[in-house]
Design an enzyme around this catalytic site. Structure first.
Site, PDB file in Angstrom:
ATOM      1  N   LYS A   3      46.631  36.729  33.044  1.00  0.00           N
ATOM      2  CA  LYS A   3      48.047  36.957  32.567  1.00  0.00           C
ATOM      3  C   LYS A   3      48.387  35.913  31.810  1.00  0.00           C
ATOM      4  CE  LYS A   3      49.220  35.049  37.289  1.00  0.00           C
ATOM      5  NZ  LYS A   3      49.939  34.978  38.344  1.00  0.00           N
ATOM      6  N   ARG A  55      58.807  36.320  48.912  1.00  0.00           N
ATOM      7  CA  ARG A  55      59.459  36.132  47.622  1.00  0.00           C
ATOM      8  C   ARG A  55      59.271  37.717  46.713  1.00  0.00           C
ATOM      9  NH1 ARG A  55      55.618  33.831  42.519  1.00  0.00           N
ATOM     10  NH2 ARG A  55      53.903  35.422  43.037  1.00  0.00           N
ATOM     11  N   TYR A  64      58.857   5.673  20.041  1.00  0.00           N
ATOM     12  CA  TYR A  64      60.283   6.237  19.959  1.00  0.00           C
ATOM     13  C   TYR A  64      60.169   5.638  22.268  1.00  0.00           C
ATOM     14  CZ  TYR A  64      60.658  10.242  17.181  1.00  0.00           C
ATOM     15  OH  TYR A  64      60.849  10.938  16.299  1.00  0.00           O
ATOM     16  N   MET A 121      57.062  14.335  19.062  1.00  0.00           N
ATOM     17  CA  MET A 121      56.509  15.883  19.151  1.00  0.00           C
ATOM     18  C   MET A 121      55.272  16.624  18.028  1.00  0.00           C
ATOM     19  SD  MET A 121      58.607  18.626  16.679  1.00  0.00           S
ATOM     20  CE  MET A 121      60.084  18.675  17.635  1.00  0.00           C
TER      21      MET A 121
END
Ligand SMILES: *Cc1c(COP(=O)(O)O)cnc(C)c1O
Length: 378
Positions: A54, A150, A271, A319
């Protein structure tokens, strides 16, 4: 190792249209390691095992991973129907188990058309099965809530749900399954309690059993049963606190140093000025960042490998790039290979530094090409 370089998420025609990129960042996927880990899971568990693919095989590419395992896997497990379709489209004929079951009767019909096995864990899914007698030969996995609270039928409801499925002539087979909440905690009594609850709720019911996820396979021999459903361990990330040395990392997230800076005492880096040099130091700029899936939140000191040397992240991850400490590594510089995680930098260490688990880091890898090695069946 021979590498096939096409970015796996692009069709070849699209890949040909891509602009040239010499950005050295990539996720190398070792299919030999994947097969090794699958064999280990199967051998430890002793029964048959669905390879859980998955979430695009936890970020490794579901179709290439399933193809690499096609010669030996007993089947594949996916979360929902749309994840089964590409496997069938790629020609995989093994059983595919849909772990969440179907979201509608239309999905059940489509799942049957694809020959998938479906989990039934709540009343609406059970009704959909009852309402479609034309779906002959259905293979249903009845999920028991043994304590996770669940998904699944409560222990007191299991017998009745099983009776209703067994009364459907079109249901060929009912397998009993449950899922563990805390199998990655060897000292917790929760898993033994879940096993006991499952056994009591299903006592004397016919059918095969499936209990174990990866942690169940590795740590809970009492959870064996007929079918295991290993996921994370296939990718070489051990969910337990003490990693099993027999597992092999499948993904190496890697890049290169592409620029070098010298900092003087008092110079702030990146940063937020999160790192301030207290002595002269040398910093390598690496061409990978949080937009590629490397976690932004890791602190200075998080381990990386530069060339063959242990080093560390310094300053904040940005990033598109991040910075590593080269002060003690005068032989490393522009062009040095950097391993962010892989065989030499355990992903669990990076995940712990990020306050998360390996699963999330692996699923979030993006923007970098995947490069498959060890492709031929071994
Ligand atoms: C995801 C999943 C698995 C695999 O879990 P791992 O911890 O990755 O081994 C097994 N069973 C079910 C029901 C799942 O949802």
């Amino acid at each position: 190792m021979n590498a096939s370089v096409a970015p796996s998420h692009l069709a070849p025609a699209d890949a040909a249209a891509l602009p040239v990129s010499d950005r050295p960042s990539r996720a190398v996927i070792d299919l030999d390691a994947l097969r090794h880990n699958y064999r280990l899971a199967r051998q430890r568990h002793g029964g048959r095992a669905f390879a859980t693919v998955k979430a695009d095989a936890y970020g490794h590419g579901a179709v290439p991973c399933a193809q690499a395992l096609a010669g030996e896997a007993d089947g594949f497990a996916v979360a929902f129907l749309a994840e089964a379709q590409p496997l069938r489209a790629a020609g995989l004929t093994q059983p595919i188990l849909i772990l969440e079951g179907c979201f509608s009767a239309a999905e059940l019909v489509a799942a049957h058309a694809l020959g998938c096995w479906v989990v039934v864990h709540h009343e609406a899914q059970l009704r959909a099965v009852e309402a479609h007698p034309e779906l002959t030969g259905l293979n249903v996995w009845l999920k028991v809530d043994s304590g996770m609270h669940r998904a699944g039928f409560a222990p007191a409801e299991v017998r009745e749900a099983h009776r209703r499925l067994a009364a459907c002539p079109h249901v060929a087979k009912v397998t009993l399954m449950t899922h563990f909440a805390r199998a990655d905690e060897p000292d917790s009594p929760a898993t033994a309690e879940q096993i006991a609850c499952f056994e009591a709720a299903t006592a004397s019911l016919p059918g095969e059993r499936s209990l174990a996820n990866s942690a169940g396979v590795l740590a809970w021999p009492a959870a064996r049963g007929d079918w295991a459903r290993p996921g994370i361990l296939l990718y070489g990330a051990d969910p337990l606190p003490v990693p099993d040395p027999a597992l092999r990392a499948v993904m190496t997230l890697e890049s290169e140093v592409f620029a070098v800076r010298e900092l003087q005492p008092g110079d702030a880096l990146g940063y937020g000025a999160r790192f301030v040099a207290d002595a002269p130091c040398r910093v390598g700029l690496v061409a990978i960042g949080y937009a590629d899936g490397y976690p932004r939140v890791v602190p200075t000191g998080t381990p990386v490998l530069v060339g063959e040397h242990a080093s560390r992240i310094v300053g904040r991850v940005s990033m598109d790039m991040l910075t590593v400490d080269l002060t003690a590594l005068p032989g490393e510089g522009i062009g040095s290979r950097v391993e962010l995680w892989g065989p030499q930098v355990p992903i669990n260490t990076v995940a712990a530094a990020a306050g998360t688990i390996s699963y999330e880091l692996l699923c979030h890898v993006r923007r970098v090409p995947r490069v498959y090695v060890g492709g031929a069946e071994g």
